[in-house]
Structure formats: structure tokens, C-alpha cells
Design a protein around this motif. Structure first.
Motif, PDB file in Angstrom:
ATOM      1  N   ILE A  80      -3.013  -0.764   5.396  1.00  0.00           N
ATOM      2  CA  ILE A  80      -3.435   0.184   6.451  1.00  0.00           C
ATOM      3  C   ILE A  80      -4.456  -0.465   7.374  1.00  0.00           C
ATOM      4  O   ILE A  80      -4.366  -0.354   8.598  1.00  0.00           O
ATOM      5  CB  ILE A  80      -3.992   1.480   5.810  1.00  0.00           C
ATOM      6  CG1 ILE A  80      -2.850   2.266   5.148  1.00  0.00           C
ATOM      7  CG2 ILE A  80      -4.707   2.349   6.836  1.00  0.00           C
ATOM      8  CD1 ILE A  80      -3.284   3.426   4.297  1.00  0.00           C
ATOM      9  N   VAL A  81      -5.416  -1.182   6.775  1.00  0.00           N
ATOM     10  CA  VAL A  81      -6.454  -1.840   7.584  1.00  0.00           C
ATOM     11  C   VAL A  81      -5.825  -2.892   8.504  1.00  0.00           C
ATOM     12  O   VAL A  81      -6.210  -3.037   9.664  1.00  0.00           O
ATOM     13  CB  VAL A  81      -7.531  -2.474   6.658  1.00  0.00           C
ATOM     14  CG1 VAL A  81      -8.484  -3.355   7.439  1.00  0.00           C
ATOM     15  CG2 VAL A  81      -8.299  -1.374   5.934  1.00  0.00           C
ATOM     16  N   ASP A  82      -4.827  -3.592   7.999  1.00  0.00           N
ATOM     17  CA  ASP A  82      -4.162  -4.639   8.793  1.00  0.00           C
ATOM     18  C   ASP A  82      -3.191  -4.091   9.828  1.00  0.00           C
ATOM     19  O   ASP A  82      -2.721  -4.826  10.695  1.00  0.00           O
ATOM     20  CB  ASP A  82      -3.370  -5.585   7.857  1.00  0.00           C
ATOM     21  CG  ASP A  82      -4.295  -6.474   7.065  1.00  0.00           C
ATOM     22  OD1 ASP A  82      -5.486  -6.525   7.426  1.00  0.00           O
ATOM     23  OD2 ASP A  82      -3.842  -7.100   6.078  1.00  0.00           O
ATOM     24  N   HIS A  83      -2.854  -2.843   9.706  1.00  0.00           N
ATOM     25  CA  HIS A  83      -1.854  -2.259  10.621  1.00  0.00           C
ATOM     26  C   HIS A  83      -2.420  -2.168  12.041  1.00  0.00           C
ATOM     27  O   HIS A  83      -3.581  -1.777  12.224  1.00  0.00           O
ATOM     28  CB  HIS A  83      -1.468  -0.863  10.124  1.00  0.00           C
ATOM     29  CG  HIS A  83      -0.183  -0.366  10.703  1.00  0.00           C
ATOM     30  ND1 HIS A  83      -0.099   0.126  11.989  1.00  0.00           N
ATOM     31  CD2 HIS A  83       1.075  -0.301  10.185  1.00  0.00           C
ATOM     32  CE1 HIS A  83       1.147   0.476  12.235  1.00  0.00           C
ATOM     33  NE2 HIS A  83       1.879   0.233  11.155  1.00  0.00           N
ATOM     34  N   PRO A  84      -1.625  -2.539  13.059  1.00  0.00           N
ATOM     35  CA  PRO A  84      -2.150  -2.481  14.436  1.00  0.00           C
ATOM     36  C   PRO A  84      -2.513  -1.050  14.865  1.00  0.00           C
ATOM     37  O   PRO A  84      -3.333  -0.855  15.763  1.00  0.00           O
ATOM     38  CB  PRO A  84      -1.007  -3.043  15.294  1.00  0.00           C
ATOM     39  CG  PRO A  84       0.201  -3.023  14.429  1.00  0.00           C
ATOM     40  CD  PRO A  84      -0.262  -3.098  13.010  1.00  0.00           C
ATOM     41  N   ASP A  85      -1.892  -0.074  14.243  1.00  0.00           N
ATOM     42  CA  ASP A  85      -2.180   1.317  14.581  1.00  0.00           C
ATOM     43  C   ASP A  85      -2.864   1.988  13.384  1.00  0.00           C
ATOM     44  O   ASP A  85      -2.462   3.064  12.929  1.00  0.00           O
ATOM     45  CB  ASP A  85      -0.851   2.023  14.909  1.00  0.00           C
ATOM     46  CG  ASP A  85      -1.005   2.988  16.053  1.00  0.00           C
ATOM     47  OD1 ASP A  85      -2.160   3.306  16.381  1.00  0.00           O
ATOM     48  OD2 ASP A  85       0.020   3.417  16.598  1.00  0.00           O
TER      49      ASP A  85
END
Lengths: 101, 284
Positions: free
Chosen positions: A20-25
Motif C-alpha cells: 500500500i505504501v509503495d502504491h502510486p495511489d
């Protein structure tokens, strides 16, 4: 209930948290996960046989920002149900993790 | 396992799917909780994350150009669903005036709300209309102020009411409500005698979606009068413009309409006709 409230209660799977932290959104994904958690929690509360307790927990679940508040209140009323809620949230994460990999 | 092994779009898609499943579960297994949620946390009942990412959009457009037949099928399925909803809606013409069953009510609230792009509900803030299915009475124009004249209205053949509406004269700010005015027999509500003032305050100028199930036409109106007095035959009164917009007295309809309250919590909903038609953009 906010993502941070789930995270600070150490209920979020670390692997899912990283994704989730790495997700662009990231913010949107956090919101979506919280929505999925809330709906799952409400379904589990819906199965509870005591109408009065059910009503007050549904009200709290829709009003509070804090997962811990809801968990503590549920634990006070029914320990078994509070455990069911944790299991439901964990099960949901398991499904998400397995399908998204 | 490193986080990089996750496909970003896939994570989003899985969550969309999970949310849809949980919503369906809650809606079918616990309709009352779902109803409560719609009133108090309506954002939890939405699943509007379906906008594909830029990456997916490109992929989809390439796929569409490569597989025109498959693209056509996906449009047909959507049309099929749309027709199914309208088919079910047409069946309401044969339902007697009154409230519809809860599963049907939830179905139409969700489907028609999505179709029209507005939140509609048979019950809002624990208030509901006396009837969801109602026979409509064509009313003359509502009188907006003491010196109002018929010449100031269009559709003059409908005439002008000689009396003041129940909620009082309309001001400059509210006079536009007359065009799509609705009369609801509020005295038919439970506990009317003891909660009269509360009901009048809540229902005053409240927006209502009027649907003609057999003609598949819809329009948003505002409650500006409490009528008709005798509800055995007619359970809602419509302004001349609303009768026209919904074709309420078309031979197939014979005045039978479906009514839903409009929830404006998410934004103002304009008065007037609303389209139930499926919009398919065709590439030239």
C-alpha cells in the motif's frame, strides 16, 4: 475508521502495508481497504443475535474513526464477537494478498 | 516477499471486487443495516473506483481496437442489464398503490440511483413518503403569490389553483419550485396528528424523484403542497409541467408512478426531467 487506526493497532499485515505504501495511489488504496474493512465488520456485527448490542455497535462502527474504540467496546459487550471481528479483518487481508500477488 | 511483487492495478482491482462483494453481502443479508449505512455513511455504499489507471486505459483501447467483436459484447451486456432494470421497473405499473417490498425497494434505489447519477431512497433520515407507488392527480398550477395570474404560467390550459399552497407563498428564491411542484398527502403519514410540525418542516420543498415505470421517464420535483385530501384514488399531485415531463397520463401508465426521495447530501440535484436512457458512445 481510518487506515492509521488499523495500522497502529498492528492489525495490518506488514506485507500488505508495504504494498500500500509503495502504491502510486496510496491514499486511495488506504481508503478502499478501510471501506472493505468497515463493510466486513458491519456484516459480522449483523450476525450478532443481541439486537440492542448490534444497534449500538453498528452506530459506533459508522461513527468512530478509531478501530481500537470499536474493538474495546465490542470486547466489553462480547469477547467472542471482538475476536470474530479481528479474524474477519485478517481473513480479508489474506484474500487481498493472495489475489493481488 | 518484496512489495514489488504486487501489481499496483491488480491490488486496486482486487479491492474493488472485495468492496463490491461485501456491499452485496450486506445489502442482501442485512438490508436494514444497509439502509442505515446509506443514510449515515453513504460513501461506504459507493464503489466508484472503477476509473482505470492511465496504463490500463491504454491497454484497454489497444484491446478494443484488436478485438472489436469482444468490445461489442461488453456493450451488449451492459445494455442487457439496463433493459433488465427497466423491465423490472415496468412491472411496477401493475403493483397496487402503496409501499413496495424491501428487496425491490433496495434494488431500485441502487440501480436507478446509479443510472441517474443521484442518490435516491424510499427512506431518508428515517422519514419516508406515504406511498412509493402512487396514482397521480394532475393539478392546476400552484399559486405562488396572492396576485399570481394564469398568464404568468406556461401550459395555461391546466388552470391556476385558487388557494395558497400548504407550505405558504413561494418567495423569489423558491418560486422556481412551482414549475416542478409536487403535492404529497402528508396527513397520511404515521403519527401525523402528534408529529405534524416536524413532518411539515422536514418535507417542505423536499425533492422527490418521480418515475413513470411504463414509459421509463423520470423527473425531479419539489414538495410544495400537502394534498390530495382524499387518498383512496390519488396519492400524489403533480404540476402540469411534471405531468408532461413524466407523461404521467399516458394510456399505458394511467397515472401510476413510482416516487423516491432525493438525497442531496452529496450535492444539489436540479429540478426537471432526468434521463433513464442508456448512453452508449459510438466510435465513428
Amino acid at each position: 475508521m481510518t487506515y492509521n487506526s488499523f495500522f497502529s493497532a498492528s492489525i495490518i499485515d506488514p506485507e500488505l502495508h508495504r504494498a500500500i505504501v509503495d502504491h502510486p495511489d496510496s491514499i486511495l488504496i488506504q481508503k478502499m481497504l478501510c471501506q472493505a474493512f468497515s463493510l466486513t465488520i458491519l456484516s459480522e456485527i449483523g450476525h450478532h443475535p443481541d439486537m440492542e448490542q448490534k444497534k449500538s455497535l453498528i452506530k459506533l462502527a459508522t461513527e468512530t474513526d478509531s478501530w481500537t474504540d470499536l474493538y474495546n467496546q465490542t470486547k466489553k459487550l462480547n469477547k467472542e464477537l471482538s475476536q470474530t471481528l479481528i479474524e474477519a479483518v485478517k481473513k480479508l487481508q489474506f484474500i487481498v494478498l493472495n489475489q493481488a500477488e | 516477499m518484496p512489495a514489488q511483487s504486487f501489481n499496483h492495478q491488480q491490488l486496486k482491482d482486487v479491492l474493488i471486487d472485495v468492496i463490491a462483494k461485501q456491499q452485496h453481502r450486506l445489502k442482501t443479508d442485512f438490508p436494514q443495516t444497509w439502509q442505515y449505512l446509506k443514510q449515515h455513511r453513504s460513501e461506504l455504499t459507493q464503489n466508484k473506483y472503477v476509473q482505470p489507471s492511465a496504463e490500463t486505459s491504454v491497454l484497454q483501447s489497444v484491446e478494443q481496437s484488436l478485438k472489436p467483436k469482444q468490445a461489442q459484447v461488453s456493450i451488449e451486456v451492459t445494455k442487457e442489464e439496463h433493459d433488465q432494470i427497466l423491465g423490472k421497473l415496468s412491472a411496477l405499473t401493475n403493483v397496487p398503490a402503496g409501499k413496495i417490498d424491501l428487496p425491490d425497494q433496495l434494488y431500485f434505489e441502487q440501480q436507478l440511483g446509479d443510472m441517474l447519477g443521484m442518490t435516491i431512497s424510499a427512506q431518508l433520515d428515517s422519514y419516508s413518503l406515504p406511498d412509493t407507488i402512487a396514482h397521480s392527480l394532475s393539478l392546476p398550477h400552484f399559486k405562488t403569490h396572492p396576485t399570481d395570474k394564469l398568464s404568468q404560467h406556461s401550459l395555461q390550459e391546466a388552470g391556476l389553483s385558487p388557494t395558497r399552497p400548504s407550505f405558504g407563498w413561494l418567495t423569489d428564491k423558491s418560486s422556481h419550485l412551482e414549475t416542478f411542484g409536487i403535492a404529497i398527502p402528508l396527513h397520511k403519514l404515521d403519527e401525523w396528528s402528534s408529529r405534524r410540525q416536524e413532518y411539515l418542516e422536514w418535507f417542505k420543498h423536499r425533492k422527490v424523484l418521480v418515475i413513470n415505470p411504463s414509459r421509463q421517464l423520470a423527473a425531479v420535483g419539489a414538495i410544495i403542497n400537502s394534498a390530495p385530501a382524499h387518498v383512496q384514488r390519488f396519492q400524489v399531485g403533480l404540476s402540469p409541467e411534471l405531468v408532461r415531463a413524466t407523461q404521467a397520463w399516458h394510456p399505458e401508465t394511467k397515472g401510476k408512478l413510482a416516487l423516491f426521495l432525493v438525497d442531496e447530501a452529496a450535492g444539489n440535484v436540479p429540478l426537471g426531467p432526468a434521463s433513464l436512457k442508456l448512453e452508449i458512445k459510438e466510435d465513428k
